[in-house]
Design an enzyme around this catalytic site. Structure first.
Site, short mmCIF file in Angstrom:
data_model
loop_
_atom_site.label_atom_id
_atom_site.label_comp_id
_atom_site.label_asym_id
_atom_site.label_seq_id
_atom_site.Cartn_x
_atom_site.Cartn_y
_atom_site.Cartn_z
N GLU A 67 13.52 -2.29 9.67
CA GLU A 67 13.12 -3.89 9.33
C GLU A 67 14.16 -4.36 8.45
O GLU A 67 14.52 -3.81 7.41
CB GLU A 67 11.71 -3.87 8.81
CG GLU A 67 10.67 -3.47 9.93
CD GLU A 67 9.34 -3.42 9.47
OE1 GLU A 67 8.36 -3.46 10.31
OE2 GLU A 67 9.12 -3.23 8.16
N TRP B 228 0.19 -8.88 7.40
CA TRP B 228 -0.46 -8.57 6.15
C TRP B 228 -0.31 -10.16 5.09
O TRP B 228 -0.75 -10.12 4.23
CB TRP B 228 0.49 -7.59 5.33
CG TRP B 228 1.84 -7.88 4.93
CD1 TRP B 228 2.87 -7.62 5.88
CD2 TRP B 228 2.41 -8.51 3.80
NE1 TRP B 228 4.01 -8.36 5.17
CE2 TRP B 228 3.44 -8.71 3.82
CE3 TRP B 228 1.69 -8.68 2.65
CZ2 TRP B 228 4.50 -9.14 2.85
CZ3 TRP B 228 2.54 -9.26 1.45
CH2 TRP B 228 4.11 -9.44 1.78
N ASP C 137 4.18 -5.77 15.54
CA ASP C 137 4.41 -6.28 14.33
C ASP C 137 5.08 -5.86 13.40
O ASP C 137 5.48 -6.20 12.32
CB ASP C 137 2.97 -6.71 13.79
CG ASP C 137 3.24 -7.59 12.39
OD1 ASP C 137 3.97 -8.68 12.64
OD2 ASP C 137 2.83 -7.02 11.32
N THR D 230 0.85 -1.13 -0.02
CA THR D 230 -0.05 -0.04 0.15
C THR D 230 0.80 1.28 0.01
O THR D 230 0.51 2.18 -0.87
CB THR D 230 -0.90 0.00 1.34
OG1 THR D 230 -1.85 -1.10 1.09
CG2 THR D 230 -1.80 1.11 1.13
N HIS E 78 6.82 -8.49 11.25
CA HIS E 78 5.80 -7.84 10.30
C HIS E 78 5.28 -8.78 9.34
O HIS E 78 5.25 -8.85 8.01
CB HIS E 78 6.92 -6.78 9.33
CG HIS E 78 6.12 -5.98 8.56
ND1 HIS E 78 6.45 -4.72 8.24
CD2 HIS E 78 4.89 -5.80 7.93
CE1 HIS E 78 5.64 -3.84 7.70
NE2 HIS E 78 4.78 -4.30 7.44
N ILE E 79 4.25 -9.52 9.79
CA ILE E 79 3.53 -10.72 9.30
C ILE E 79 2.21 -10.44 9.12
O ILE E 79 1.45 -11.47 8.53
CB ILE E 79 4.00 -12.21 9.84
CG1 ILE E 79 3.30 -11.92 11.37
CG2 ILE E 79 5.39 -12.32 9.71
CD1 ILE E 79 3.52 -13.44 11.79
N GLY F 60 0.20 -0.89 12.87
CA GLY F 60 0.30 0.24 11.93
C GLY F 60 1.83 0.33 11.16
O GLY F 60 1.89 -0.27 10.10
N ARG F 61 2.53 1.21 11.75
CA ARG F 61 3.78 1.35 11.21
C ARG F 61 4.62 1.41 12.39
O ARG F 61 4.50 2.12 13.22
CB ARG F 61 3.97 2.43 10.03
CG ARG F 61 3.20 2.24 8.99
CD ARG F 61 4.19 1.12 7.88
NE ARG F 61 3.59 1.02 6.62
CZ ARG F 61 2.77 -0.03 6.22
NH1 ARG F 61 2.37 -0.77 7.20
NH2 ARG F 61 2.51 -0.10 5.25
#
Length: 307
Positions: free
Chosen positions: A261, A286, A256, A72, A283-284, A232-233
């Protein structure tokens, strides 16, 4: 048409046949900055998830017509340069909404239910040797009746709020943009949300309004026993503050996403003492199988409709 995929490792085992139907495909599992320019020199289409594409890269790729961001966010592409050079940039939105919502609940229940402790208690044989049929040493609570605060009420935040409401939670939200409004949930200030809510979930983008939104002083106002989740971020919540607070206060964090990263080995998050209060995933949120399939299908569709 030459299509170059620069970081296909992020797609896992998701089928990539749709790209072959559109042109000649070169697939690279990973690409470091020193390799980017050489790999895209003959590309008409670049597909990148997180590989950075600069103005210099675009200028060197004379055949380049389209950059597809398999995500995104488009902050890894110089959008001004792309516009100047007449190169289209297409992203994909909405493909991972359900996946992120699901992972939010997964992180919550892992922390709220002390899943790590109870799993290890059984597997270590401690439960077998106890002589007692149950173990109530780590109390857990029900979501019903708790105050749940959502920071960022976009599609994901709203989806989380609807499920939280179904569990019987009292919902509050803080709109980081000031734009998203609804009569379905109670709007509040960030200060009240942090100090009054039992569960706080972050689903906002990273921008000038949200960078370092939750620092040590803000997080210190959270209730004892509160659970704070960032999906979120990275950069919205101060990681140094989190690493301090899990050792100083009865507060739980689920992360997450991270400011950098993969998470650097020297990160203070990796050396906290009360690690049971900190649950981290790479970061999983998504990455459900369905979300990745939607992502690839949407990227291919962007190529079809653009060129």
């Amino acid at each position: 048409m030459n299509i170059v995929l620069l970081d296909a490792i992020t797609f896992g085992e998701t089928p990539l046949e749709c790209f072959s139907e559109l042109g000649e495909v070169e697939v690279f599992q990973t690409t470091v900055p020193e390799q980017t320019q050489q790999r895209i020199v003959n590309a008409a289409v670049i597909v990148t998830n997180k590989v950075v594409i600069t103005k210099e890269h675009m200028q060197s790729a004379k055949a380049l017509k389209l950059i597809c961001v398999a995500a995104t966010g488009t902050n890894n592409v110089d959008l001004n340069a792309a516009k100047e050079l007449g190169i289209e940039v297409k992203n994909v939105a909405g493909y991972s909404t359900d996946s992120v919502i699901q992972h939010t609940l997964s992180m919550l229940f892992y922390l709220m239910g002390h899943s790590r402790y109870y799993d290890e208690t059984v597997k270590s044989g401690t439960y077998s040797k106890s002589g007692v049929f149950t173990d109530v040493s780590k109390p857990f609570f029900e979501v019903k009746g708790k105050k749940w605060g959502v920071i960022g009420l976009g599609a994901i935040g709203r989806g989380v709020a609807n499920l939280a409401k179904a569990f019987g939670a009292e919902l509050f939200y803080y709109s980081t943009s000031g734009v998203n409004r609804t009569e379905d949930f109670q709007r509040t200030t960030l200060e009240k949300l942090l100090s009054e809510c039992d569960i706080i979930t972050i689903h906002a983008p990273l921008n000038e309004k949200t960078a370092n939104l939750l620092d040590y002083e803000q997080l210190l106002t959270c209730k004892d026993g509160a659970i704070v989740l960032n999906l979120g971020r990275g950069g919205i919540i101060n990681e140094a503050a989190v690493s301090r607070l899990v050792d100083e206060k009865d507060i739980y964090f689920g992360l997450d996403v991270f400011e950098k990263e993969p998470l650097p080995l020297e990160s203070p998050l990796l050396s906290v003492k009360n690690s049971e209060r900190l649950y981290m995933t790479p970061h999983i949120a998504w990455t459900s199988v369905e979300a990745r399939e939607k992502l690839i299908a949407s990227v291919c569709q962007n190529i079809r409709t653009t060129l």
